[in-house]
Write a protein that holds these residues in place. Structure first.
Motif, short mmCIF file in Angstrom:
data_model
loop_
_atom_site.label_atom_id
_atom_site.label_comp_id
_atom_site.label_asym_id
_atom_site.label_seq_id
_atom_site.Cartn_x
_atom_site.Cartn_y
_atom_site.Cartn_z
N LYS A 304 0.83 -1.22 0.00
CA LYS A 304 0.00 0.00 0.00
C LYS A 304 0.86 1.26 0.00
O LYS A 304 0.46 2.28 -0.56
N THR A 305 2.04 1.20 0.65
CA THR A 305 2.88 2.40 0.75
C THR A 305 3.32 2.88 -0.63
O THR A 305 3.35 4.08 -0.91
N ALA A 308 0.46 4.65 -2.19
CA ALA A 308 0.33 5.99 -1.62
C ALA A 308 1.38 6.93 -2.22
O ALA A 308 1.09 8.10 -2.53
N MET A 324 0.77 12.73 4.55
CA MET A 324 0.48 11.35 4.95
C MET A 324 0.53 11.24 6.46
O MET A 324 1.52 11.59 7.09
N ALA A 326 -0.02 8.86 9.95
CA ALA A 326 -0.05 7.50 10.48
C ALA A 326 -0.30 7.57 11.99
O ALA A 326 0.01 8.57 12.63
N HIS A 335 7.33 5.39 7.36
CA HIS A 335 6.84 5.97 6.10
C HIS A 335 7.75 7.13 5.67
O HIS A 335 8.09 7.26 4.49
N ASP A 399 -3.21 6.64 6.90
CA ASP A 399 -2.90 5.21 6.99
C ASP A 399 -3.49 4.64 8.26
O ASP A 399 -3.56 5.32 9.29
N GLU A 400 -3.89 3.37 8.20
CA GLU A 400 -4.53 2.69 9.34
C GLU A 400 -5.60 3.60 9.93
O GLU A 400 -5.63 3.90 11.12
N MET A 428 -6.19 4.44 3.86
CA MET A 428 -5.62 3.10 3.67
C MET A 428 -5.76 2.28 4.94
O MET A 428 -5.67 2.82 6.04
N THR A 429 -5.96 1.00 4.79
CA THR A 429 -5.94 0.12 5.95
C THR A 429 -5.40 -1.25 5.58
O THR A 429 -5.69 -1.77 4.51
#
Length: 695
Positions: A304-305, A308, A324, A326, A335, A399-400, A428-429
């Motif tokens: 996923k990274t 992104a 981004m 997190a 990241h 993220d998450e 994103m997850t």
């Protein structure tokens, strides 16, 4: 009656003062209408009188009888014992809490009707503290419907709650127009739904022949109508949020292919087909002047990274900034390091911002974000604090996302609005979200799934071992590390206290260092400074440490391909999705990898089932479905953090088949009766309606 009668505060009901209103508020009951939607947990049958002679221990029953004696018994506990006869037998009523006036009520010859559970006692069958009333005549009518038992709170008795709900039902009967159905007749007929008022009347006062089994399981047609309506209200709310966001303008990001191509040539691996498909979906969204709202799901290690990073490059090529965010310092910093390494050859400046960054370094980073020198900002929740300003934020990546609150995600969006733009949003997850949750909790987001792992990833074999076999597990670590591989040992504690978790991890590190003197053992936990954590992770990545003892801080984002063994202590204390995330830290290289679940026996049936699922499958989506079934949506999504409004009646696992009807009904309602959606949202979300899902 005025149209707003049922919208009035509960204090307008007889007998409700400030103290009672405060108790009702604990049950989320503020308005009279809320009482109608406060549904029973179960029912008692008080519609027939049971002769005393036929009573059995454990049976709940209504008994009518004549008092033949009432005495205070002085034993280990003082009690009032009332003897009741009905011509077929004798029953005792026992009260441990009573007043002299109550004792006088039970004069010989008085007729009493009581309800309770018969149990074997010192005098034969007894009922402790029954509900009762004194009868003036023997043939007083019994209840004509089943008696509801409601969820309640301290200081609010069932009879009091029933009385208030009876008042609300009477108000509804006298002025039915004050509670509109919310779903127009034509749509109700098309979707074969019963009428709202009839459902409420039935559920509060079911007839004696009602199907108790279906009512108990929540599958009665009247309950299904209300569950469907609640799911519908949540979905309508999210769709409204989506429409509202999409009326704002977003920067159309049409360039970026050249920059992305340069980026891909420097990667040591090729993208998977699934990554390319998801990138095409994102690229199409970013090219429009409507804000993208997309959720990307990808199992542990699906890449996923990189997706992104490619999306961020499309924003940067369009003269915008990307941010981004997190949830943990460890993941945010990882990241930041990845993106800085990837973007430096492209001449793109990546900035880092966290709560731990202080003084001049923080001021410099904020200035660079504000004047646009930092084109890609990475950080924790510090990114959306009031003193952080972006020059031109075009893309917000979260993220998450289930770890963040609604307001935090909204704040990041508002960073772009301050510059006259609504940024595109990419969420994103790595926690696969079951379809049922995705359809209800994320109805405002388009969904992309990276359903393919990069080549070379090896499936992780999972075993469950009781902790008395700990020496065998330690031997296994010695063997794996002796062959040049690395291992994790994850400590979990049932307490929420981070300090206790860190102590446990430190004690484990010390014990393993003593048992395995030939190995280099490292430690990482949430209370270490970011620089310390980074130093430990760098040493582990570089192979300077053989074994890393950690708390669950390593759950997401840590990537060390040489690590092939994961020990999780007390796995029975974690949810399935969290166990799956931790297991995903190994199996990232070409070596056969193992996960050992070191549990503390005896295991409950529930824990055995969960660990069994971990042994049987590495499919994140199957694990997520099972997690939802076992723990419920609030636990899986982290309801308290997400701002996901809690369901009052619907159950996402039980009622998942209704979701297939909810989407077309929501669409039809918005097209044919848009005003009705406001009624439903207000009814089911109340004050939460304004803020739910505003992300």
């Amino acid at each position: 009656m005025s149209r707003s009668d049922l919208e009035q505060a509960v204090t307008s009901l007889a007998g409700v003062g400030d103290a009672m209103a405060a108790k009702l508020s604990r049950l989320r009951i503020e308005r009279i209408a809320d009482l109608l939607f406060h549904l029973p947990l179960r029912y008692q049958d008080r519609t027939r009188i049971t002769p005393i002679a036929t009573l059995r221990a454990g049976q709940e029953a209504v008994v009518d009888g004549e008092v033949c004696a009432a005495d205070v018994i002085k034993g280990r506990r003082r009690s009032l014992l009332v003897r009741l006869k009905d011509g077929s037998g004798i029953l005792s009523l026992r009260f441990f809490h009573f007043s002299p006036a109550q004792q006088q009520q039970f004069a010989p010859g008085v007729h009493v009707r009581c309800f309770g559970e018969a149990r074997a006692g010192a005098t034969g069958l007894e009922i402790y503290h029954p509900e009762y009333r004194l009868l003036r005549q023997e043939d007083a009518p019994v209840e004509d419907h089943l008696t509801p038992i409601y969820p309640t709170t301290e200081g609010l008795t069932q009879p009091r709650l029933r009385g208030l709900i009876a008042q609300a039902l009477k108000a509804l009967e006298e002025a039915p127009h004050t509670l509109p159905d919310g779903i127009p007749d034509a749509l109700r007929e098309r979707f074969r739904l019963p009428e709202l008022h009839a459902c409420l009347g039935y559920l509060h006062e079911p007839p004696p022949d009602a199907d108790l089994e279906r009512l108990a399981s929540g599958t009665h047609p009247t309950q299904r109508r209300l569950a469907l309506e609640e799911l519908l209200a949540h979905q309508l709310s999210l769709r409204q949020v989506r429409l509202r966001i999409q009326t704002d303008g977003a920067p159309p990001l049409t360039s970026g292919r050249g920059l992305q191509a340069r980026f891909l040539t420097q990667l040591p691996f090729a993208l998977t087909g699934a990554q390319r498909r998801v990138l095409d979906e994102i690229a199409r969204d970013l090219e429009t002047a409507t804000p993208m709202l997309r959720l990307v799901q990808g199992d542990v290690g699906s890449g996923k990274t990189v997706v992104a990073a490619m999306a961020a490059l499309q924003a940067i090529a369009g003269d915008c900034q990307a941010a981004m965010m997190a949830p943990t310092e460890l993941l945010a910093e990882q990241h930041f390091r990845n993106l800085r390494e990837w973007f430096a050859p492209l001449g793109i400046e990546v900035g880092w911002l966290s709560g731990k960054l202080k003084g001049k370094a923080r001021l410099d980073t904020k200035a660079a974000i504000a004047d646009g020198r930092v084109q890609m900002a990475v950080g924790t929740h510090a990114l959306f604090q009031d003193d952080v300003h972006f020059k031109r934020l075009g893309l917000a990546i979260v993220d998450e996302q289930h770890r963040f609150g609604v307001h935090q995600r909204l704040a990041l969006r508002q960073k772009g609005e301050a510059g006259g733009l609504t940024p595109h949003q990419l969420v994103m997850t790595a926690t696969p979200i079951p379809r049922t949750l995705a359809m209800s909790a994320y109805a405002d987001l388009d969904l992309s799934v990276i359903d393919e792992l990069p080549p070379g990833r090896t499936p992780v074999q999972t075993v469950a071992v009781p902790d008395e076999r700990r020496p065998e597990v330690v031997t296994r670590i010695r063997h794996a590390c002796g062959e040049g591989r690395q291992a994790y040992w994850v400590c979990t504690l049932i307490e929420e206290s981070e300090a206790l978790q860190c102590q446990a991890a430190e004690a484990t590190r010390d014990a393993l260092t003593e048992t395995l003197p030939e190995l280099a053992v490292g430690l990482i936990h949430g209370r270490m400074k970011p620089a310390e954590k980074a130093e430990v992770m760098d040493a582990f990545k570089a192979g300077e440490l053989d074994l890393l003892v950690a708390t669950t801080v390593i759950e997401v984002g840590v990537d060390v391909p040489n690590a092939s063994l994961m020990i999780i202590e007390n796995p029975e204390r974690l949810g399935l999705s969290q166990l799956h995330q931790l297991r995903g830290r190994v199996g990232r290289g070409g070596t056969e990898s193992f996960c050992v679940l070191l549990y503390h026996p005896p295991l409950s049936a529930h824990s055995r089932e969960r660990l069994g699922v971990m042994r049987e499958t590495t499919d994140g989506f199957r694990i997520a479905e099972k997690d939802l079934e076992l723990r419920g949506p609030g636990e899986v999504l982290g309801t308290r953090q997400t701002g996901l409004a809690q369901m009052k009646i619907a159950d996402l696992e039980r009622d998942k088949d209704l979701l297939d009807r909810v989407s077309p009904l929501a669409k039809a309602l918005l097209e044919e009766a848009p005003d009705a959606s406001e009624i439903l949202i207000r009814r089911w979300l109340g004050e939460e309606a304004g803020r739910y899902g505003q992300v």
